[in-house]
Write a protein that holds these residues in place. Sequence first.
Motif, PDB file in Angstrom:
ATOM      1  N   LYS A  53       0.965  -1.020   0.056  1.00  0.00           N
ATOM      2  CA  LYS A  53       0.021  -0.061   0.141  1.00  0.00           C
ATOM      3  C   LYS A  53       0.970   1.138   0.051  1.00  0.00           C
ATOM      4  CE  LYS A  53      -3.527   2.536   2.783  1.00  0.00           C
ATOM      5  NZ  LYS A  53      -4.532   2.481   4.195  1.00  0.00           N
ATOM      6  N   GLN A  54       0.702   2.111  -1.020  1.00  0.00           N
ATOM      7  CA  GLN A  54       1.577   3.241  -0.860  1.00  0.00           C
ATOM      8  C   GLN A  54       0.632   4.454  -1.409  1.00  0.00           C
ATOM      9  OE1 GLN A  54       4.719   1.722  -4.052  1.00  0.00           O
ATOM     10  NE2 GLN A  54       5.801   3.417  -2.593  1.00  0.00           N
ATOM     11  N   ASN A  55       0.855   5.612  -0.759  1.00  0.00           N
ATOM     12  CA  ASN A  55      -0.054   6.736  -0.875  1.00  0.00           C
ATOM     13  C   ASN A  55       0.566   7.708  -2.047  1.00  0.00           C
ATOM     14  OD1 ASN A  55      -1.805   6.241   1.311  1.00  0.00           O
ATOM     15  ND2 ASN A  55      -0.176   6.896   2.703  1.00  0.00           N
ATOM     16  N   LEU A  56      -0.004   8.517  -2.365  1.00  0.00           N
ATOM     17  CA  LEU A  56       0.293   9.315  -3.446  1.00  0.00           C
ATOM     18  C   LEU A  56       1.308  10.171  -3.205  1.00  0.00           C
ATOM     19  CD1 LEU A  56      -0.154  10.879  -6.221  1.00  0.00           C
ATOM     20  CD2 LEU A  56      -1.633  12.593  -4.934  1.00  0.00           C
ATOM     21  N   ASN A  57       1.777  10.404  -1.696  1.00  0.00           N
ATOM     22  CA  ASN A  57       2.888  11.331  -1.398  1.00  0.00           C
ATOM     23  C   ASN A  57       4.179  10.364  -1.435  1.00  0.00           C
ATOM     24  OD1 ASN A  57       1.496  10.111   1.014  1.00  0.00           O
ATOM     25  ND2 ASN A  57       3.579  10.321   1.900  1.00  0.00           N
ATOM     26  N   ASP A  58       3.767   9.041  -1.301  1.00  0.00           N
ATOM     27  CA  ASP A  58       5.117   7.965  -1.545  1.00  0.00           C
ATOM     28  C   ASP A  58       5.532   8.051  -2.857  1.00  0.00           C
ATOM     29  OD1 ASP A  58       5.084   7.149   1.225  1.00  0.00           O
ATOM     30  OD2 ASP A  58       3.635   5.700   0.823  1.00  0.00           O
ATOM     31  N   TYR A  59       4.636   8.019  -3.949  1.00  0.00           N
ATOM     32  CA  TYR A  59       4.888   8.002  -5.086  1.00  0.00           C
ATOM     33  C   TYR A  59       5.800   9.454  -5.617  1.00  0.00           C
ATOM     34  CZ  TYR A  59       2.222   3.928  -6.173  1.00  0.00           C
ATOM     35  OH  TYR A  59       1.934   2.478  -6.477  1.00  0.00           O
ATOM     36  N   LYS A  60       5.237  10.578  -5.179  1.00  0.00           N
ATOM     37  CA  LYS A  60       5.624  11.743  -5.522  1.00  0.00           C
ATOM     38  C   LYS A  60       7.217  11.859  -4.981  1.00  0.00           C
ATOM     39  CE  LYS A  60       3.022  15.287  -4.091  1.00  0.00           C
ATOM     40  NZ  LYS A  60       2.252  16.204  -3.469  1.00  0.00           N
ATOM     41  N   SER A  61       7.448  11.455  -3.593  1.00  0.00           N
ATOM     42  CA  SER A  61       8.747  11.357  -3.149  1.00  0.00           C
ATOM     43  C   SER A  61       9.707  10.558  -3.747  1.00  0.00           C
ATOM     44  CB  SER A  61       8.748  10.896  -1.677  1.00  0.00           C
ATOM     45  OG  SER A  61       7.894  11.591  -0.707  1.00  0.00           O
ATOM     46  N   ILE A  62       9.299   9.275  -4.158  1.00  0.00           N
ATOM     47  CA  ILE A  62      10.277   8.637  -5.042  1.00  0.00           C
ATOM     48  C   ILE A  62      10.545   9.123  -6.148  1.00  0.00           C
ATOM     49  CG2 ILE A  62      10.378   6.196  -5.998  1.00  0.00           C
ATOM     50  CD1 ILE A  62       8.596   4.994  -3.823  1.00  0.00           C
ATOM     51  N   MET A  63       9.432   9.551  -7.078  1.00  0.00           N
ATOM     52  CA  MET A  63       9.871  10.209  -8.186  1.00  0.00           C
ATOM     53  C   MET A  63      10.693  11.522  -8.106  1.00  0.00           C
ATOM     54  SD  MET A  63       5.939  10.055 -10.122  1.00  0.00           S
ATOM     55  CE  MET A  63       6.547  10.941 -11.811  1.00  0.00           C
ATOM     56  N   PHE A  64      10.466  12.154  -7.226  1.00  0.00           N
ATOM     57  CA  PHE A  64      11.427  13.222  -6.677  1.00  0.00           C
ATOM     58  C   PHE A  64      12.843  12.877  -6.419  1.00  0.00           C
ATOM     59  CE2 PHE A  64      13.456  16.036  -3.722  1.00  0.00           C
ATOM     60  CZ  PHE A  64      13.727  17.267  -4.352  1.00  0.00           C
ATOM     61  N   ASN A 195      15.816   7.399   4.930  1.00  0.00           N
ATOM     62  CA  ASN A 195      15.038   6.861   3.704  1.00  0.00           C
ATOM     63  C   ASN A 195      13.575   6.931   4.034  1.00  0.00           C
ATOM     64  OD1 ASN A 195      14.746   4.693   5.852  1.00  0.00           O
ATOM     65  ND2 ASN A 195      15.150   2.971   4.531  1.00  0.00           N
ATOM     66  N   TYR A 196      12.910   7.579   5.067  1.00  0.00           N
ATOM     67  CA  TYR A 196      11.545   7.442   4.980  1.00  0.00           C
ATOM     68  C   TYR A 196      11.091   8.485   4.236  1.00  0.00           C
ATOM     69  CZ  TYR A 196       6.838   7.368   7.059  1.00  0.00           C
ATOM     70  OH  TYR A 196       5.514   7.294   7.109  1.00  0.00           O
ATOM     71  N   VAL A 197      11.732   9.759   3.993  1.00  0.00           N
ATOM     72  CA  VAL A 197      11.382  10.727   3.020  1.00  0.00           C
ATOM     73  C   VAL A 197      11.047  10.430   1.664  1.00  0.00           C
ATOM     74  CG1 VAL A 197      12.064  12.886   2.226  1.00  0.00           C
ATOM     75  CG2 VAL A 197      12.607  12.404   4.636  1.00  0.00           C
ATOM     76  N   LYS A 198      11.866   9.368   1.372  1.00  0.00           N
ATOM     77  CA  LYS A 198      11.741   8.682  -0.008  1.00  0.00           C
ATOM     78  C   LYS A 198      10.672   7.520  -0.134  1.00  0.00           C
ATOM     79  CE  LYS A 198      13.975   6.366  -4.038  1.00  0.00           C
ATOM     80  NZ  LYS A 198      15.231   6.370  -4.783  1.00  0.00           N
ATOM     81  N   TYR A 199      10.791   6.477   0.969  1.00  0.00           N
ATOM     82  CA  TYR A 199      10.132   5.261   0.867  1.00  0.00           C
ATOM     83  C   TYR A 199       8.926   5.143   1.714  1.00  0.00           C
ATOM     84  CZ  TYR A 199      13.766   3.482  -2.404  1.00  0.00           C
ATOM     85  OH  TYR A 199      14.460   3.242  -3.309  1.00  0.00           O
ATOM     86  N   GLY A 200       8.611   6.103   2.462  1.00  0.00           N
ATOM     87  CA  GLY A 200       7.620   6.045   3.182  1.00  0.00           C
ATOM     88  C   GLY A 200       7.446   4.560   4.145  1.00  0.00           C
ATOM     89  N   GLU A 201       6.341   4.096   4.051  1.00  0.00           N
ATOM     90  CA  GLU A 201       6.003   2.687   4.824  1.00  0.00           C
ATOM     91  C   GLU A 201       6.964   1.744   4.301  1.00  0.00           C
ATOM     92  OE1 GLU A 201       4.390   2.580   8.007  1.00  0.00           O
ATOM     93  OE2 GLU A 201       4.746   4.683   7.686  1.00  0.00           O
ATOM     94  N   LEU A 202       7.541   1.751   3.156  1.00  0.00           N
ATOM     95  CA  LEU A 202       8.438   0.814   2.655  1.00  0.00           C
ATOM     96  C   LEU A 202       9.904   0.978   3.260  1.00  0.00           C
ATOM     97  CD1 LEU A 202       7.141   0.669  -1.306  1.00  0.00           C
ATOM     98  CD2 LEU A 202       6.723  -1.063   0.765  1.00  0.00           C
ATOM     99  N   SER A 203       9.921   1.896   3.949  1.00  0.00           N
ATOM    100  CA  SER A 203      11.218   2.106   4.487  1.00  0.00           C
ATOM    101  C   SER A 203      11.760   0.994   5.407  1.00  0.00           C
ATOM    102  CB  SER A 203      11.390   3.391   5.269  1.00  0.00           C
ATOM    103  OG  SER A 203      10.986   4.509   4.442  1.00  0.00           O
ATOM    104  N   LEU A 204      11.187   0.384   6.109  1.00  0.00           N
ATOM    105  CA  LEU A 204      11.633  -0.519   7.262  1.00  0.00           C
ATOM    106  C   LEU A 204      11.854  -1.916   6.498  1.00  0.00           C
ATOM    107  CD1 LEU A 204      12.088  -1.161   9.975  1.00  0.00           C
ATOM    108  CD2 LEU A 204       9.746  -1.949  10.203  1.00  0.00           C
ATOM    109  N   LEU A 205      11.133  -2.101   5.444  1.00  0.00           N
ATOM    110  CA  LEU A 205      11.378  -3.287   4.654  1.00  0.00           C
ATOM    111  C   LEU A 205      12.584  -3.245   3.842  1.00  0.00           C
ATOM    112  CD1 LEU A 205      10.297  -6.129   3.265  1.00  0.00           C
ATOM    113  CD2 LEU A 205       9.198  -4.816   1.569  1.00  0.00           C
ATOM    114  N   ASN A 206      12.898  -2.019   3.324  1.00  0.00           N
ATOM    115  CA  ASN A 206      14.123  -1.772   2.433  1.00  0.00           C
ATOM    116  C   ASN A 206      15.392  -2.042   3.491  1.00  0.00           C
ATOM    117  OD1 ASN A 206      13.210  -1.567  -0.279  1.00  0.00           O
ATOM    118  ND2 ASN A 206      12.948   0.682   0.294  1.00  0.00           N
ATOM    119  N   THR A 207      15.004  -1.246   4.742  1.00  0.00           N
ATOM    120  CA  THR A 207      16.255  -1.534   5.741  1.00  0.00           C
ATOM    121  C   THR A 207      16.471  -2.912   6.166  1.00  0.00           C
ATOM    122  OG1 THR A 207      15.634   0.794   6.392  1.00  0.00           O
ATOM    123  CG2 THR A 207      16.894  -0.612   7.979  1.00  0.00           C
TER     124      THR A 207
END
Length: 262
Positions: A53-64, A195-207
């Motif tokens: 589950k990703q919110n719009l802000n997550d996509y915006k951050s990743i793209m940025f 990494n939260y600023v870019k990946y949001g709630e996916l940050s912990l998984l990546n970490t």
Amino acid sequence: MIEYEKKGFFNIHTLLNKDSANISNSDNNHVYSQLISGNCSSPMFSYLLNMNKQNLNDYKSIMFYNESNLASLINEAREMEELIDGSTVFLSKANKKIKMHFSKTLEQRHSTRSFVFENMDFSIFSNIMHFSFGISSRKLNFNDVQSTTRYYSSGGGLYPLNIDKVDAKSFFIGDNIDTQNMNFCVFFEYSINRNYVKYGELSLLNTFVELGGMSHNFDLVCHSMHYSTCPIAGFNKSSVEKFLFLDGINDHIVFTNICGKE
């Protein structure tokens, strides 16, 4: 009676909660059935259910981050984050090549918690730190920005995990870890803001994926230099964070690994 602390299952900061939905059959086999049925909650299970589950802000951050080449710019200036004072320990710069064949390293690598006392030469320690976690001599160019990389992969090249070398013997519970004879232990510090600023709630998984790679890299490098290791998840989290002056809010100790001569 089983001494659970000495078995490494719990430490003094472990919180035990009784599951009100499963009072009569409170073992993991029955709790699992309740989780799957949706009758009780679990932070781990909730995370898995919402992992995609990703919110719009997550996509915006990743793209940025991707379009602005921000990770490369951060890594280019990473050396400026280093604070040098009287307590700074400089590693040996004369890094020897790892001579053990990679297939032999993979075949012989194993975990151990018992060691024999032997002083580790500082050059060996420097080599272990360099090849396990250090900055590679390889330079990569991303949109005309020269970026440094490390000897392990990191989600988005953000490297949210830092390594803290600790010699203290009081951070583990019980007597099943040979802290008396081990050479040193490393603690993995996760900084959420990296990494939260870019990946949001996916940050912990990546970490956690990155953490596994780093710890395994450490295992292989140590063994290739004829030392043994043991990844350990049970430790006094708040005590280590206090010792390292971490706030325990943005910066967390999430894992550890020990090294010694077998």
